[in-house]
Enzyme design. Structure first.
Site, PDB file in Angstrom:
ATOM      1  N   TYR A 105       7.656 -13.763  -9.191  1.00  0.00           N
ATOM      2  CA  TYR A 105       6.858 -12.991  -8.034  1.00  0.00           C
ATOM      3  C   TYR A 105       6.080 -13.917  -7.003  1.00  0.00           C
ATOM      4  CZ  TYR A 105       4.621  -9.378  -4.879  1.00  0.00           C
ATOM      5  OH  TYR A 105       4.202  -8.513  -3.966  1.00  0.00           O
ATOM      6  N   SER A 111       2.939 -11.874   0.341  1.00  0.00           N
ATOM      7  CA  SER A 111       1.807 -11.229  -0.353  1.00  0.00           C
ATOM      8  C   SER A 111       0.519 -12.318  -0.614  1.00  0.00           C
ATOM      9  CB  SER A 111       2.309 -10.962  -1.850  1.00  0.00           C
ATOM     10  OG  SER A 111       1.320 -11.003  -2.655  1.00  0.00           O
TER      11      SER A 111
HETATM   12  P1  NDP Z   1       7.823  -0.182  -2.891  1.00  0.00           P
HETATM   13  O1  NDP Z   1       8.412  -0.338  -3.962  1.00  0.00           O
HETATM   14  O2  NDP Z   1       6.830   0.952  -2.572  1.00  0.00           O
HETATM   15  O3  NDP Z   1       8.827  -0.041  -1.683  1.00  0.00           O
HETATM   16  C1  NDP Z   1       9.791  -1.159  -1.508  1.00  0.00           C
HETATM   17  C2  NDP Z   1      10.594  -0.779  -0.497  1.00  0.00           C
HETATM   18  O4  NDP Z   1      11.722  -1.805  -0.250  1.00  0.00           O
HETATM   19  C3  NDP Z   1      11.587   0.560  -0.599  1.00  0.00           C
HETATM   20  O5  NDP Z   1      11.556   1.010   0.742  1.00  0.00           O
HETATM   21  C4  NDP Z   1      12.731  -0.157  -1.286  1.00  0.00           C
HETATM   22  O6  NDP Z   1      13.926   0.798  -0.929  1.00  0.00           O
HETATM   23  C5  NDP Z   1      12.744  -1.462  -0.466  1.00  0.00           C
HETATM   24  N1  NDP Z   1      13.779  -2.371  -1.528  1.00  0.00           N
HETATM   25  C6  NDP Z   1      13.391  -2.689  -2.642  1.00  0.00           C
HETATM   26  N2  NDP Z   1      14.749  -3.571  -3.313  1.00  0.00           N
HETATM   27  C7  NDP Z   1      15.458  -3.356  -2.063  1.00  0.00           C
HETATM   28  C8  NDP Z   1      16.775  -4.029  -2.148  1.00  0.00           C
HETATM   29  N3  NDP Z   1      17.462  -4.766  -3.003  1.00  0.00           N
HETATM   30  N4  NDP Z   1      17.527  -3.587  -0.923  1.00  0.00           N
HETATM   31  C9  NDP Z   1      16.878  -2.727   0.188  1.00  0.00           C
HETATM   32  N5  NDP Z   1      15.668  -2.394   0.127  1.00  0.00           N
HETATM   33  C10 NDP Z   1      14.966  -2.668  -1.113  1.00  0.00           C
HETATM   34  O7  NDP Z   1       7.046  -1.440  -2.376  1.00  0.00           O
HETATM   35  P2  NDP Z   1       5.652  -1.733  -1.419  1.00  0.00           P
HETATM   36  O8  NDP Z   1       5.911  -0.977  -0.288  1.00  0.00           O
HETATM   37  O9  NDP Z   1       4.484  -1.781  -2.218  1.00  0.00           O
HETATM   38  O10 NDP Z   1       6.078  -3.311  -1.057  1.00  0.00           O
HETATM   39  C11 NDP Z   1       6.744  -3.563   0.254  1.00  0.00           C
HETATM   40  C12 NDP Z   1       6.650  -5.169   0.563  1.00  0.00           C
HETATM   41  O11 NDP Z   1       4.964  -5.545   0.240  1.00  0.00           O
HETATM   42  C13 NDP Z   1       7.138  -5.828  -0.635  1.00  0.00           C
HETATM   43  O12 NDP Z   1       7.914  -7.221  -0.329  1.00  0.00           O
HETATM   44  C14 NDP Z   1       5.955  -6.281  -1.524  1.00  0.00           C
HETATM   45  O13 NDP Z   1       6.317  -7.145  -2.364  1.00  0.00           O
HETATM   46  C15 NDP Z   1       4.948  -6.448  -0.639  1.00  0.00           C
HETATM   47  N6  NDP Z   1       3.853  -6.428  -1.059  1.00  0.00           N
HETATM   48  C16 NDP Z   1       3.147  -5.129  -1.607  1.00  0.00           C
HETATM   49  C17 NDP Z   1       1.975  -4.970  -2.242  1.00  0.00           C
HETATM   50  C18 NDP Z   1       1.393  -3.956  -2.723  1.00  0.00           C
HETATM   51  O14 NDP Z   1       0.375  -3.830  -3.233  1.00  0.00           O
HETATM   52  N7  NDP Z   1       2.092  -2.778  -2.670  1.00  0.00           N
HETATM   53  C19 NDP Z   1       1.036  -6.346  -2.092  1.00  0.00           C
HETATM   54  C20 NDP Z   1       1.598  -7.464  -1.481  1.00  0.00           C
HETATM   55  C21 NDP Z   1       2.788  -7.519  -1.104  1.00  0.00           C
HETATM   56  P3  NDP Z   1      14.762   1.430  -1.908  1.00  0.00           P
HETATM   57  O15 NDP Z   1      13.811   2.271  -2.761  1.00  0.00           O
HETATM   58  O16 NDP Z   1      15.756   2.466  -1.133  1.00  0.00           O
HETATM   59  O17 NDP Z   1      15.389   0.515  -2.779  1.00  0.00           O
END
Ligand code: NDP
Length: 237
Positions: A146, A132
């Site tokens: 975070y 991030s």
């Molecule tokens: P979402 O919350 O929309 O999606 C998160 C994804 O990660 C889901 O598919 C979820 O699957 C999966 N996930 C979360 N926890 C677990 C776990 N314990 N085991 C397996 N899968 C898991 O998040 P984003 O798409 O926005 O974010 C994705 C990545 O990008 C993250 O690392 C986030 O920190 C990073 N990011 C996002 C930003 C943003 O503004 N959106 C900005 C900067 C970084 P499920 O629901 O099935 O558990």
């Protein structure tokens, strides 16, 4: 013509948001894609059906299950570690168990998954972790855990790049700014504040992040390693 035809790709945390866009991108380019999910079985099933990818339940917070899932995939051409969570609030009030879980998912899981993938990865393999821009800049309160977890990924990329470079395997971090997903919806209460930090006055799209991941995974990026790649509309500038 595709760089990824019949390549083996594993996306950890692929059921929604940025991860789902990465799954779609690699599938569209002919790769064999497996992705993990934890809390969203329905979204995972829908995406698997839509794309012809394989969904596997694996909680990234469970180290041994995660390592087993990575090992069971066999030799991977590309590993993308996308799963990440945020715990927002006053650190003096937060439950330490919840914070430790965040560290397991955001920090420990990328390390263990990357190391396990490296055991079988062929020459030219790619390891990409979604960090991030908060790893570089944290302009608001309530997200110290975070920010810590995302800064730590920078050390992972720098160190592991040295270990795996002799085998032609690259290790990179993609650092998004605000991206329109469930985690950070563009129409959410933080919109005005988020956009005040940006030169491009909108949230990014998951597909834009997937495009950067695809480039880093392709043959043109073979000399790019141990590096952070920010895609943030100048949030961190
Ligand atoms: P979402 O919350 O929309 O999606 C998160 C994804 O990660 C889901 O598919 C979820 O699957 C999966 N996930 C979360 N926890 C677990 C776990 N314990 N085991 C397996 N899968 C898991 O998040 P984003 O798409 O926005 O974010 C994705 C990545 O990008 C993250 O690392 C986030 O920190 C990073 N990011 C996002 C930003 C943003 O503004 N959106 C900005 C900067 C970084 P499920 O629901 O099935 O558990």
């Amino acid at each position: 013509m595709s760089d990824f035809k019949d390549k083996s790709v594993l996306v950890l945390g692929g059921s929604r948001g940025i991860g789902a866009a990465i799954v779609r991108r690699f599938k569209n380019e002919g790769a064999n894609v497996t992705f993990t999910f934890a809390g969203s079985p329905e979204a995972a099933e829908e995406l698997a059906t839509e794309t012809g990818s394989t969904a596997v339940f694996t909680d990234s917070g469970d180290r041994d299950a995660l390592i087993a899932t990575v090992r069971n995939q066999g030799p991977l051409d590309v590993l993308v570690v996308n799963a990440g969570i945020a715990v927002v609030g006053d650190p003096l009030e937060q439950d330490p168990d919840e914070i430790d879980r965040l560290f397991r998912v955001n920090m420990h899981a990328p390390y263990h998954a990357a190391v396990e993938a490296a055991r079988q990865m062929p020459e030219g393999g790619r390891i990409i972790v979604i960090g991030s821009v908060n790893g570089d800049r944290m302009p608001i309160a309530g997200l110290a855990s975070y920010a810590l977890s995302k800064s730590a990924l920078q050390g992972l990329a720098r160190g592991l790049a040295r270990d795996l470079g002799p085998r032609g395997i690259t290790v990179n971090i993609v650092q998004p700014g605000p991206i329109n997903t469930d985690l950070n919806p563009e129409d959410g209460p933080m919109k005005e504040m988020m956009h005040s930090f940006l030169a491009i006055k909108r949230h990014g799209r998951p597909e834009e992040v997937a495009g950067m991941v695809a480039w880093l995974s392709g043959p043109e990026a073979g000399f790019v390693t141990g590096a952070m790649h920010t895609i943030d509309g100048a949030f961190g500038a």
